[in-house]
Each structure stands twice: as structure tokens, then as C-alpha cells.
Design a protein around this motif. Structure first.
Motif, PDB file in Angstrom:
ATOM      1  N   LEU A   5       0.948  -1.331  -0.119  1.00  0.00           N
ATOM      2  CA  LEU A   5      -0.051  -0.104   0.026  1.00  0.00           C
ATOM      3  C   LEU A   5       0.905   1.338  -0.103  1.00  0.00           C
ATOM      4  O   LEU A   5       1.956   1.306   0.551  1.00  0.00           O
ATOM      5  CB  LEU A   5      -0.813  -0.053   1.212  1.00  0.00           C
ATOM      6  CG  LEU A   5      -2.024  -0.880   1.294  1.00  0.00           C
ATOM      7  CD1 LEU A   5      -2.782  -0.813   2.599  1.00  0.00           C
ATOM      8  CD2 LEU A   5      -3.017  -0.604   0.267  1.00  0.00           C
ATOM      9  N   ASN A   6       0.338   2.236  -0.776  1.00  0.00           N
ATOM     10  CA  ASN A   6       0.892   3.495  -0.613  1.00  0.00           C
ATOM     11  C   ASN A   6      -0.348   4.455   0.136  1.00  0.00           C
ATOM     12  O   ASN A   6      -0.061   5.429   0.719  1.00  0.00           O
ATOM     13  CB  ASN A   6       1.320   4.203  -1.936  1.00  0.00           C
ATOM     14  CG  ASN A   6       2.611   3.918  -2.538  1.00  0.00           C
ATOM     15  OD1 ASN A   6       3.405   3.635  -1.789  1.00  0.00           O
ATOM     16  ND2 ASN A   6       2.739   3.822  -3.569  1.00  0.00           N
ATOM     17  N   ASP A   7      -1.362   4.037   0.023  1.00  0.00           N
ATOM     18  CA  ASP A   7      -2.634   4.747   0.612  1.00  0.00           C
ATOM     19  C   ASP A   7      -3.723   3.458   0.726  1.00  0.00           C
ATOM     20  O   ASP A   7      -3.628   2.474   0.276  1.00  0.00           O
ATOM     21  CB  ASP A   7      -3.031   6.006  -0.108  1.00  0.00           C
ATOM     22  CG  ASP A   7      -3.745   5.424  -1.316  1.00  0.00           C
ATOM     23  OD1 ASP A   7      -4.848   4.958  -1.612  1.00  0.00           O
ATOM     24  OD2 ASP A   7      -3.169   5.707  -2.500  1.00  0.00           O
TER      25      ASP A   7
ATOM     26  N   ILE B 171      -1.316  -7.306  -4.492  1.00  0.00           N
ATOM     27  CA  ILE B 171      -1.436  -6.151  -5.391  1.00  0.00           C
ATOM     28  C   ILE B 171      -0.273  -5.327  -5.147  1.00  0.00           C
ATOM     29  O   ILE B 171       0.147  -5.163  -3.843  1.00  0.00           O
ATOM     30  CB  ILE B 171      -2.818  -5.574  -4.776  1.00  0.00           C
ATOM     31  CG1 ILE B 171      -3.993  -6.292  -5.130  1.00  0.00           C
ATOM     32  CG2 ILE B 171      -2.830  -3.979  -5.812  1.00  0.00           C
ATOM     33  CD1 ILE B 171      -5.173  -5.589  -4.628  1.00  0.00           C
ATOM     34  N   ASP B 172       0.566  -4.851  -6.293  1.00  0.00           N
ATOM     35  CA  ASP B 172       1.707  -4.096  -5.633  1.00  0.00           C
ATOM     36  C   ASP B 172       1.396  -2.590  -5.367  1.00  0.00           C
ATOM     37  O   ASP B 172       0.331  -2.184  -5.613  1.00  0.00           O
ATOM     38  CB  ASP B 172       2.748  -4.219  -6.776  1.00  0.00           C
ATOM     39  CG  ASP B 172       2.451  -3.472  -8.147  1.00  0.00           C
ATOM     40  OD1 ASP B 172       1.488  -2.739  -8.201  1.00  0.00           O
ATOM     41  OD2 ASP B 172       3.157  -3.699  -9.211  1.00  0.00           O
ATOM     42  N   LYS B 173       2.152  -1.572  -4.995  1.00  0.00           N
ATOM     43  CA  LYS B 173       2.050  -0.437  -4.817  1.00  0.00           C
ATOM     44  C   LYS B 173       1.484   0.506  -5.909  1.00  0.00           C
ATOM     45  O   LYS B 173       0.944   1.221  -5.763  1.00  0.00           O
ATOM     46  CB  LYS B 173       3.452   0.371  -4.520  1.00  0.00           C
ATOM     47  CG  LYS B 173       4.502   0.301  -5.433  1.00  0.00           C
ATOM     48  CD  LYS B 173       5.704   0.876  -4.887  1.00  0.00           C
ATOM     49  CE  LYS B 173       6.874   0.891  -5.901  1.00  0.00           C
ATOM     50  NZ  LYS B 173       6.651   1.564  -7.114  1.00  0.00           N
ATOM     51  N   ASP B 174       1.446   0.073  -7.119  1.00  0.00           N
ATOM     52  CA  ASP B 174       0.991   0.756  -8.449  1.00  0.00           C
ATOM     53  C   ASP B 174      -0.577   0.119  -8.690  1.00  0.00           C
ATOM     54  O   ASP B 174      -1.043   0.586  -9.739  1.00  0.00           O
ATOM     55  CB  ASP B 174       1.973   0.574  -9.597  1.00  0.00           C
ATOM     56  CG  ASP B 174       3.198   0.994  -9.211  1.00  0.00           C
ATOM     57  OD1 ASP B 174       3.290   2.145  -8.694  1.00  0.00           O
ATOM     58  OD2 ASP B 174       4.199   0.698  -9.604  1.00  0.00           O
ATOM     59  N   GLY B 175      -0.868  -0.859  -8.095  1.00  0.00           N
ATOM     60  CA  GLY B 175      -2.350  -1.614  -8.183  1.00  0.00           C
ATOM     61  C   GLY B 175      -2.291  -2.679  -9.067  1.00  0.00           C
ATOM     62  O   GLY B 175      -3.155  -3.209  -9.533  1.00  0.00           O
TER      63      GLY B 175
ATOM     64  N   VAL C 227      -2.337  -9.808   4.162  1.00  0.00           N
ATOM     65  CA  VAL C 227      -0.941  -9.317   4.664  1.00  0.00           C
ATOM     66  C   VAL C 227      -0.866  -7.821   4.194  1.00  0.00           C
ATOM     67  O   VAL C 227      -1.120  -7.716   2.949  1.00  0.00           O
ATOM     68  CB  VAL C 227       0.133  -9.912   4.240  1.00  0.00           C
ATOM     69  CG1 VAL C 227       1.578  -9.505   4.734  1.00  0.00           C
ATOM     70  CG2 VAL C 227       0.154 -11.307   4.826  1.00  0.00           C
ATOM     71  N   ILE C 228      -0.651  -7.101   4.961  1.00  0.00           N
ATOM     72  CA  ILE C 228      -0.448  -5.460   4.448  1.00  0.00           C
ATOM     73  C   ILE C 228       0.708  -4.756   4.617  1.00  0.00           C
ATOM     74  O   ILE C 228       1.387  -5.017   5.815  1.00  0.00           O
ATOM     75  CB  ILE C 228      -1.672  -4.393   5.213  1.00  0.00           C
ATOM     76  CG1 ILE C 228      -2.984  -4.883   4.497  1.00  0.00           C
ATOM     77  CG2 ILE C 228      -1.367  -3.214   4.667  1.00  0.00           C
ATOM     78  CD1 ILE C 228      -4.132  -4.386   5.335  1.00  0.00           C
ATOM     79  N   TYR C 229       1.633  -4.563   3.595  1.00  0.00           N
ATOM     80  CA  TYR C 229       2.823  -3.726   3.657  1.00  0.00           C
ATOM     81  C   TYR C 229       2.507  -2.262   3.448  1.00  0.00           C
ATOM     82  O   TYR C 229       2.268  -2.113   2.346  1.00  0.00           O
ATOM     83  CB  TYR C 229       3.820  -4.467   2.820  1.00  0.00           C
ATOM     84  CG  TYR C 229       5.155  -3.610   2.731  1.00  0.00           C
ATOM     85  CD1 TYR C 229       6.291  -3.873   3.654  1.00  0.00           C
ATOM     86  CD2 TYR C 229       5.345  -2.541   1.857  1.00  0.00           C
ATOM     87  CE1 TYR C 229       7.333  -3.262   3.602  1.00  0.00           C
ATOM     88  CE2 TYR C 229       6.557  -1.893   1.845  1.00  0.00           C
ATOM     89  CZ  TYR C 229       7.437  -2.290   2.729  1.00  0.00           C
ATOM     90  OH  TYR C 229       8.757  -1.492   2.747  1.00  0.00           O
ATOM     91  N   TYR C 230       2.929  -1.520   4.363  1.00  0.00           N
ATOM     92  CA  TYR C 230       2.711   0.062   4.181  1.00  0.00           C
ATOM     93  C   TYR C 230       3.982   0.753   4.078  1.00  0.00           C
ATOM     94  O   TYR C 230       4.549   0.461   5.224  1.00  0.00           O
ATOM     95  CB  TYR C 230       1.652   0.465   5.179  1.00  0.00           C
ATOM     96  CG  TYR C 230       1.131   1.949   4.757  1.00  0.00           C
ATOM     97  CD1 TYR C 230       0.018   2.162   3.956  1.00  0.00           C
ATOM     98  CD2 TYR C 230       1.507   3.046   5.646  1.00  0.00           C
ATOM     99  CE1 TYR C 230      -0.303   3.277   3.592  1.00  0.00           C
ATOM    100  CE2 TYR C 230       1.241   4.254   5.344  1.00  0.00           C
ATOM    101  CZ  TYR C 230       0.074   4.366   4.084  1.00  0.00           C
ATOM    102  OH  TYR C 230      -0.367   5.601   3.919  1.00  0.00           O
ATOM    103  N   HIS C 231       4.219   1.474   2.920  1.00  0.00           N
ATOM    104  CA  HIS C 231       5.520   2.084   2.922  1.00  0.00           C
ATOM    105  C   HIS C 231       5.939   3.105   3.811  1.00  0.00           C
ATOM    106  O   HIS C 231       6.974   3.323   4.164  1.00  0.00           O
ATOM    107  CB  HIS C 231       5.630   2.602   1.556  1.00  0.00           C
ATOM    108  CG  HIS C 231       5.996   1.684   0.346  1.00  0.00           C
ATOM    109  ND1 HIS C 231       7.266   1.491  -0.034  1.00  0.00           N
ATOM    110  CD2 HIS C 231       4.955   0.988  -0.216  1.00  0.00           C
ATOM    111  CE1 HIS C 231       7.092   0.340  -0.863  1.00  0.00           C
ATOM    112  NE2 HIS C 231       5.616   0.253  -1.194  1.00  0.00           N
ATOM    113  N   ASN C 232       4.950   3.721   4.580  1.00  0.00           N
ATOM    114  CA  ASN C 232       5.158   4.810   5.252  1.00  0.00           C
ATOM    115  C   ASN C 232       4.359   4.359   6.642  1.00  0.00           C
ATOM    116  O   ASN C 232       4.550   3.304   7.039  1.00  0.00           O
ATOM    117  CB  ASN C 232       4.431   6.308   4.832  1.00  0.00           C
ATOM    118  CG  ASN C 232       4.952   6.432   3.465  1.00  0.00           C
ATOM    119  OD1 ASN C 232       6.250   6.608   3.266  1.00  0.00           O
ATOM    120  ND2 ASN C 232       4.242   6.590   2.822  1.00  0.00           N
TER     121      ASN C 232
END
Length: 355
Positions: A107-109, A247-251, A129-134
Motif C-alpha cells: 500500500l501507498n494509501d 497487489i503491488d504499490k501501483d495497483g 498481509v498489508i505492507y505499508y511504505h510509510n
């Protein structure tokens, strides 16, 4: 005559130089010499007396020691006159009636979650599983939890950057107001201001590593898991990609966010439509028994595979990459571990991935 009976919950995995005996009831595995496998095979069909008499004096003592070991570790039991048939062989069949079992979201948002909420329900996905960049705030965590309120989701694992607002009150608030969040990993944590000295309903870990999607795929003893459902899945399917979607950060919708092939983008398609594509499932049935080197490894059923980063050496007749995972430094032929990144045979693949 005395017979040795192996318990049904004991799985013996033969490697090139050793065997791994896994107790699938106690969830533990132990390594033993390869010669013990030959003895166990004999014990399955012959009484102990008949086996021992074929050896010289020194070897007889070794055989007796091995049998004592098997009994001490409770891998089996003795019976008189015939094999005990009260312990039929364990079925290695694996059944999971979910359409998909796991989804990994980079995720980015948080807006992506709202797009997939209905799909998660329709595809009966139980583990997220959620990976959040920020950095996720307390409200972000609660929002993620609330998205899947009254859903089929059983477990949510979250990776988030550490920030100084993460204190005891932060964690206690999550503990009191979440049900499905089962694991939280705060990464890039150079220091944290409190010790985890209480029991929470989820696991919580802090690491100073700057975890990235490219960090996945590491093969190490600390990640091995003797767990009956996981072992059965590994025997029958690919232990990394079976029944999983991401799903990658770009969708982009993929098998794994670190893999290059995309099957569509969440902005203009749905998980249900992507699931119908056969290519999504092409690696699902690729077990470790068909991956080069891994097929000769005693750890193959308790180790997780990686198809995102491989040695880029072998392909099978269907064009699937059956190369050993790149980030594995174990050699089953010598039973030795080394740092995977210094192996000269891996340097071409390392350059390919830009590592």
C-alpha cells in the motif's frame, strides 16, 4: 519377535545427505544421518531380531542405539509378534475449500482496501498481509480493522514503518479495539521507547531493518515451520504461491508483488476477473519435489518457496522457472550453509535482479 511401529504423525523427509524427522503433532523437526532412513525402512517390514542378526558386533550396537533413540524421542513404539495396525498411515491429502486463502497488499494509501473489500468477501479470502511504505496512525490501523468488520477475514498481518507515536497507549488501544489484526511488524525502527512486557491479543515485533518488498524470499532456519497444514500444503502445492494473490504499490495484480508478471490493475479490473485467468495459477502446483536442488533437500516440506527471486537457471517443459530460490544458501549435497549473496554461481541472477 519384536516390531517397531512408526507413529502416523511422524514424517520422514529424505535429503541427499541427511533426513529430517518431523513430528507433526508436536510441530518439531530434527535432523539425523541418512543411514537411519534405511533402518526405518527395514523396521517397517522386518522384526528387530531379524535385522540385528545381519550385522557384526559393532554394528549391532549402533542399530540398538538407533532404535533406543527412536523410542526415546517417541517416534514409535514396540509390539510383539506383528506390526500394530491401530495406527494407519497419515493421509497427506491437502484440502482448503476457500477460493483464495491469502492476499498480500503493498500500500501507498488505504483507498485500495475500499476497492477490494467486496472481492475479498466474494473470494472467501481469510488471511490478509498489508505492507505499508510509510507510517500508519492509530486511526489507520482502526480503519483497516473496520473495513473487514463482519467479513470472512480471520487474520490481518501488518507491516508499517515505525514512528514515535507508537507507545504503550497506541498498542493498548489497538489491543482493545481490534479483533482481526493478528500481527504487527514495525520496521526501520532504530530505537523504540518502551518494552513489550505485556501480553496482547496480537503479536508485535520491532526491527531496525528497512524492510522492502525485495526483502522477501530469504531462506533461513528461523523461518522454517513444522506445522501440519503448512507441511501438507507444501507436499501437494507450491508453498509460497498456492491460493494466493497480491497487489503491488501501483495497483498491479500479481502472484506476488515482487514478481514481474501482472494480470491486470485494480483500477480497471477486479480480483474475481483476474482469478479466472489460468496464468495466475500456473505456479500453484509446482511443489519443491519438482524444483532443482530443492527436490534433494531434507527441509523441502518445512521451507517456504520463492518464485520471485530464483537462480534463473532451470525451466521445465511448461516453461516454468524451476530454479532454486536465489536467497537460499543451503547445499543439501554437503549439508552446509553459506551466505547466499557471495556464491559465485548466483552472481548473474543477482545482477539480473539489480541487487
Amino acid at each position: 519377535m519384536t516390531y517397531f511401529n512408526l507413529f502416523s504423525n511422524i514424517l520422514i523427509t529424505k535429503g541427499a545427505s541427511r533426513i529430517l524427522i518431523s513430528d507433526l503433532q508436536r510441530n518439531i523437526s530434527e535432523l539425523y544421518p541418512l543411514e537411519l532412513n534405511d533402518l526405518i525402512d527395514e523396521l517397517k517390514i522386518k522384526p528387530i531380531e531379524d535385522i540385528i542378526k545381519n550385522y557384526d558386533t559393532d554394528s549391532k550396537e549402533i542399530i540398538k542405539e538407533y532404535i533406543d533413540l527412536l523410542l526415546k524421542e517417541e517416534y514409535g513404539f514396540l509390539s510383539q509378534n506383528k506390526q500394530d495396525k491401530n495406527f494407519p498411515p497419515l493421509s497427506y491429502e491437502y484440502k482448503n475449500y476457500n477460493i483464495l486463502s491469502n492476499i498480500f497488499i503493498e500500500l501507498n494509501d488505504l483507498s485500495v482496501i475500499s476497492k477490494i473489500k467486496d472481492s475479498v468477501e466474494n473470494l472467501q479470502i481469510k488471511y490478509i498481509v498489508i505492507y505499508y511504505h510509510n507510517c500508519l496512525s492509530i486511526n489507520d490501523f482502526l480503519e483497516i480493522e473496520n473495513y473487514f468488520k463482519d467479513s470472512v477475514v480471520e487474520s490481518i498481518e501488518i507491516f508499517s514503518q515505525y514512528h514515535l507515536n507508537v507507545d504503550k497507549t497506541f498498542i493498548q488501544t489497538l489491543n482493545e479495539n481490534t479483533i482481526r489484526i493478528s500481527s504487527i511488524i514495525f520496521f526501520n525502527c532504530k530505537e523504540y521507547l518502551f518494552e513489550v512486557d505485556e501480553e496482547y491479543r496480537f503479536t508485535i515485533n520491532f526491527t531496525d531493518e528497512n524492510l522492502k518488498i525485495s526483502s522477501c524470499g530469504k531462506v533461513d532456519l528461523q523461518y522454517f515451520n513444522t506445522n501440519l497444514p503448512k507441511v501438507l500444503e507444501a507436499i501437494n502445492y507450491n508453498s509460497c504461491l498456492h491460493q494466493k494473490i497480491s497487489i503491488d504499490k501501483d495497483g498491479n495484480i500479481k502472484n506476488c508483488p515482487a514478481m514481474s508478471q501482472s494480470f491486470g490493475n485494480i483500477k480497471n479490473t477486479t480480483l474475481e476477473k483476474v482469478f479466472l485467468q489460468n496464468d495466475l495459477k500456473k505456479y500453484w502446483n509446482l511443489t519443491k519435489d519438482h524444483i532443482e536442488v530443492c527436490k534433494d533437500c531434507e527441509f523441502r516440506y518445512i521451507c517456504t518457496d520463492c518464485r520471485a527471486y530464483t537462480e534463473q537457471i532451470h525451466k521445465n517443459d511448461d516453461g516454468l522457472d524451476v530454479s532454486k530460490p536465489l536467497k537460499c544458501g543451503y547445499n543439501p549435497y554437503t549439508a552446509e550453509w553459506e551466505a547466499w549473496s557471495i556464491n559465485p554461481l548466483k552472481q548473474k541472477a543477482i545482477r539480473y535482479y539489480g541487487m
